[in-house]
Design a protein around this motif. Structure first.
Motif, PDB file in Angstrom:
ATOM      1  N   GLY A 198       0.820  -1.209   0.000  1.00 11.15           N
ATOM      2  CA  GLY A 198       0.000   0.000   0.000  1.00 11.15           C
ATOM      3  C   GLY A 198       0.848   1.250   0.000  1.00 11.15           C
ATOM      4  O   GLY A 198       2.013   1.233   0.432  1.00 11.15           O
ATOM      5  N   GLY A 213      -1.242   4.394   0.272  1.00 11.40           N
ATOM      6  CA  GLY A 213      -2.272   5.392   0.578  1.00 11.40           C
ATOM      7  C   GLY A 213      -1.926   6.112   1.869  1.00 11.40           C
ATOM      8  O   GLY A 213      -0.784   6.030   2.343  1.00 11.40           O
ATOM      9  N   GLY A 214      -2.919   6.790   2.439  1.00 12.04           N
ATOM     10  CA  GLY A 214      -2.676   7.585   3.639  1.00 12.04           C
ATOM     11  C   GLY A 214      -2.097   6.777   4.782  1.00 12.04           C
ATOM     12  O   GLY A 214      -1.092   7.173   5.398  1.00 12.04           O
ATOM     13  N   ALA A 215      -2.709   5.642   5.089  1.00 14.95           N
ATOM     14  CA  ALA A 215      -2.260   4.834   6.230  1.00 14.95           C
ATOM     15  C   ALA A 215      -0.858   4.267   5.967  1.00 14.95           C
ATOM     16  O   ALA A 215       0.007   4.303   6.840  1.00 14.95           O
ATOM     17  CB  ALA A 215      -3.253   3.708   6.484  1.00 14.95           C
ATOM     18  N   ALA A 216      -0.655   3.766   4.758  1.00 12.88           N
ATOM     19  CA  ALA A 216       0.645   3.175   4.409  1.00 12.88           C
ATOM     20  C   ALA A 216       1.756   4.215   4.519  1.00 12.88           C
ATOM     21  O   ALA A 216       2.852   3.925   5.023  1.00 12.88           O
ATOM     22  CB  ALA A 216       0.593   2.609   2.994  1.00 12.88           C
ATOM     23  N   ASN A 269       2.795  -1.091  -4.267  1.00 17.13           N
ATOM     24  CA  ASN A 269       1.442  -0.541  -4.399  1.00 17.13           C
ATOM     25  C   ASN A 269       0.902  -0.796  -5.792  1.00 17.13           C
ATOM     26  O   ASN A 269       1.658  -0.883  -6.750  1.00 17.13           O
ATOM     27  CB  ASN A 269       1.463   0.968  -4.128  1.00 17.13           C
ATOM     28  CG  ASN A 269       0.074   1.519  -3.895  1.00 17.13           C
ATOM     29  OD1 ASN A 269      -0.664   0.963  -3.097  1.00 17.13           O
ATOM     30  ND2 ASN A 269      -0.286   2.588  -4.584  1.00 17.13           N
ATOM     31  N   ARG A 270      -0.441  -0.963  -5.845  1.00 18.14           N
ATOM     32  CA  ARG A 270      -1.091  -1.195  -7.146  1.00 18.14           C
ATOM     33  C   ARG A 270      -0.759  -0.052  -8.110  1.00 18.14           C
ATOM     34  O   ARG A 270      -0.307  -0.284  -9.223  1.00 18.14           O
ATOM     35  CB  ARG A 270      -2.604  -1.326  -6.922  1.00 18.14           C
ATOM     36  CG  ARG A 270      -3.395  -1.596  -8.155  1.00 18.14           C
ATOM     37  CD  ARG A 270      -4.846  -1.779  -7.812  1.00 18.14           C
ATOM     38  NE  ARG A 270      -5.391  -0.593  -7.139  1.00 18.14           N
ATOM     39  CZ  ARG A 270      -6.636  -0.484  -6.716  1.00 18.14           C
ATOM     40  NH1 ARG A 270      -7.483  -1.492  -6.862  1.00 18.14           N
ATOM     41  NH2 ARG A 270      -7.064   0.614  -6.130  1.00 18.14           N
ATOM     42  N   LYS A 280       2.879   5.817  -6.962  1.00 25.57           N
ATOM     43  CA  LYS A 280       2.722   6.309  -5.585  1.00 25.57           C
ATOM     44  C   LYS A 280       3.761   5.678  -4.661  1.00 25.57           C
ATOM     45  O   LYS A 280       4.328   6.344  -3.785  1.00 25.57           O
ATOM     46  CB  LYS A 280       1.312   5.980  -5.065  1.00 25.57           C
ATOM     47  CG  LYS A 280       0.311   7.092  -5.345  1.00 25.57           C
ATOM     48  CD  LYS A 280      -1.120   6.617  -5.270  1.00 25.57           C
ATOM     49  CE  LYS A 280      -1.637   6.389  -3.873  1.00 25.57           C
ATOM     50  NZ  LYS A 280      -3.054   5.910  -3.899  1.00 25.57           N
ATOM     51  N   ALA A 323      -1.241  -2.637   4.372  1.00 26.23           N
ATOM     52  CA  ALA A 323      -1.817  -1.310   4.622  1.00 26.23           C
ATOM     53  C   ALA A 323      -2.705  -0.911   3.448  1.00 26.23           C
ATOM     54  O   ALA A 323      -2.903   0.272   3.185  1.00 26.23           O
ATOM     55  CB  ALA A 323      -0.716  -0.284   4.862  1.00 26.23           C
ATOM     56  N   THR A 324      -3.225  -1.918   2.735  1.00 26.13           N
ATOM     57  CA  THR A 324      -4.250  -1.650   1.715  1.00 26.13           C
ATOM     58  C   THR A 324      -5.598  -2.008   2.334  1.00 26.13           C
ATOM     59  O   THR A 324      -5.659  -2.571   3.424  1.00 26.13           O
ATOM     60  CB  THR A 324      -4.061  -2.515   0.451  1.00 26.13           C
ATOM     61  OG1 THR A 324      -4.457  -3.871   0.743  1.00 26.13           O
ATOM     62  CG2 THR A 324      -2.624  -2.494  -0.046  1.00 26.13           C
ATOM     63  N   VAL A 370      -7.534  -4.172   1.030  1.00 24.25           N
ATOM     64  CA  VAL A 370      -7.877  -5.517   0.547  1.00 24.25           C
ATOM     65  C   VAL A 370      -8.126  -6.441   1.742  1.00 24.25           C
ATOM     66  O   VAL A 370      -7.305  -6.510   2.659  1.00 24.25           O
ATOM     67  CB  VAL A 370      -6.758  -6.092  -0.351  1.00 24.25           C
ATOM     68  CG1 VAL A 370      -7.082  -7.520  -0.774  1.00 24.25           C
ATOM     69  CG2 VAL A 370      -6.564  -5.207  -1.583  1.00 24.25           C
ATOM     70  N   LEU A 372      -4.042 -10.290  -0.799  1.00 23.81           N
ATOM     71  CA  LEU A 372      -3.068 -10.080  -1.884  1.00 23.81           C
ATOM     72  C   LEU A 372      -2.005 -11.170  -1.870  1.00 23.81           C
ATOM     73  O   LEU A 372      -1.292 -11.371  -2.853  1.00 23.81           O
ATOM     74  CB  LEU A 372      -2.393  -8.708  -1.715  1.00 23.81           C
ATOM     75  CG  LEU A 372      -3.291  -7.488  -1.951  1.00 23.81           C
ATOM     76  CD1 LEU A 372      -2.591  -6.220  -1.492  1.00 23.81           C
ATOM     77  CD2 LEU A 372      -3.683  -7.376  -3.425  1.00 23.81           C
TER      78      LEU A 372
END
Ligand code: ATR
Length: 289
Positions: free
Chosen positions: A131, A133-136, A154-155, A159, A198-199, A201, A211
């Motif tokens: 991940g 995103g914000g949390a990751a 990350n996907r 990013k 941290a995604t 999923v 994943l």
């Protein structure tokens, strides 16, 4: 709980806010330490965020947690932002310090505490983080300087690349990124000691998804999932079955809440009380479904 003229008001702003666990966690902690504080949920639409911040000043609200979708936007309405929140471009905690609104981000510290309190060794460790995103991002920022090596997948690869680049410059030479492909995940898991999802999923309503293929997991690995609904994700079930140590998403939630509590009260947070409160809340939410 008795509300008096001296009671300090804290709360959480977000939209939606109906399912927040923060009031249960924070009020349990205030009550346990007999602090004259109360914690309330506030549904704040994006168009009202600026007014809400004026309200915080006008009403003398002592502290706020900030959740989706306001973590970034709120940074524009504060007097001061700490280093971590600045790097992340996101605030999850505000302290009203005598009229000065100060922003913090306790997400990363929460993850770090969750790992340390569960006895996980970080020094020299290779960590695989899924991940960006914000949390990751918050987790990566806190972990980068503590671990031997950090690989971010990350996907949206760009990013992960950007985040790794920024952390490589500021905290640790050994932060890299890779694609979120089965091949890359399998490769990095061969010598990683810690895996963090941290995604989103695996989160309800897609609880069966993961994943990571079960066959890539091994007993020496520690697996942390930030998803807490369900409490035990597919990834965690697979890791447990392999004999690996698992840490659920509640731990990060509790410890980031504890860090906010300490900012507002200056007192050590009663972690066990907070853990019980959140588990009770989740149980009764499950029961009322
Ligand atoms: P949060 O603030 O909870 O981190 P976010 O910023 O929206 O929420 O980040 C969600 C993370 O989950 C991202 O890393 C996202 O990957 P992308 O950046 O590629 O969107 C990841 N994510 C969500 N659904 C995913 C899926 N089906 N497969 C892989 N990654 C997924």
């Amino acid at each position: 709980m008795t509300i008096s003229g001296k009671t300090r008001v804290c709360g959480v702003i977000g939209d939606p806010i109906e399912h927040t666990l923060s009031p249960a966690i924070q009020n349990a902690a205030f009550n346990n330490l007999k602090l004259d504080f109360v914690f309330l949920p506030f549904k704040v639409r994006s168009a009202e965020l600026e007014n809400a911040m004026r309200g915080m000043r006008g009403l003398g609200i002592h502290g706020l947690n900030v959740t989706m979708p306001h973590k970034k936007a709120v940074t524009g309405f504060l007097d001061e932002i700490d280093q971590t929140a600045k790097f992340l471009g996101a605030v999850n905690t505000i302290l009203n310090d005598d009229g000065r609104l100060c922003g913090f981000n306790t997400d990363g510290v929460g993850a770090l505490k969750a790992l340390k309190e569960n006895g996980v060794t970080l020094s020299g460790q290779k960590v695989l983080l899924l991940g960006a995103g914000g949390a990751a991002k918050a987790i990566a920022f806190s972990l980068a300087k503590e671990v031997g090596e950090l690989v971010i997948l990350n996907r949206a690869t760009e990013k992960a690349k950007e985040l790794a680049k920024a952390l490589k410059r500021t905290s640790n030479e050994k932060v890299t990124s890779d694609m979120l492909s089965p091949k890359a995940m399998q490769k990095h898991l061969q010598d990683a000691g810690l895996l963090i999802n941290a995604t989103s999923v695996g989160m309800h309503p897609n609880a069966g998804e993961s994943l990571i293929a079960a066959r890539w997991l091994k007993p020496e690995l520690v697996v942390m999932d930030i998803v807490y609904n369900p409490l035990e994700t597919s990834l965690m079930k697979d890791a447990k079955a392999k004999g690996a140590q698992v840490i659920n998403g509640i731990e990060m939630l509790i410890h980031q809440g504890a860090a906010s509590f300490e900012i507002w009260t200056g007192r050590s947070a009663p972690i066990e009380v907070m853990r019980k409160a959140v588990l009770n809340e989740l149980r009764s939410a499950g029961a009322s479904k």
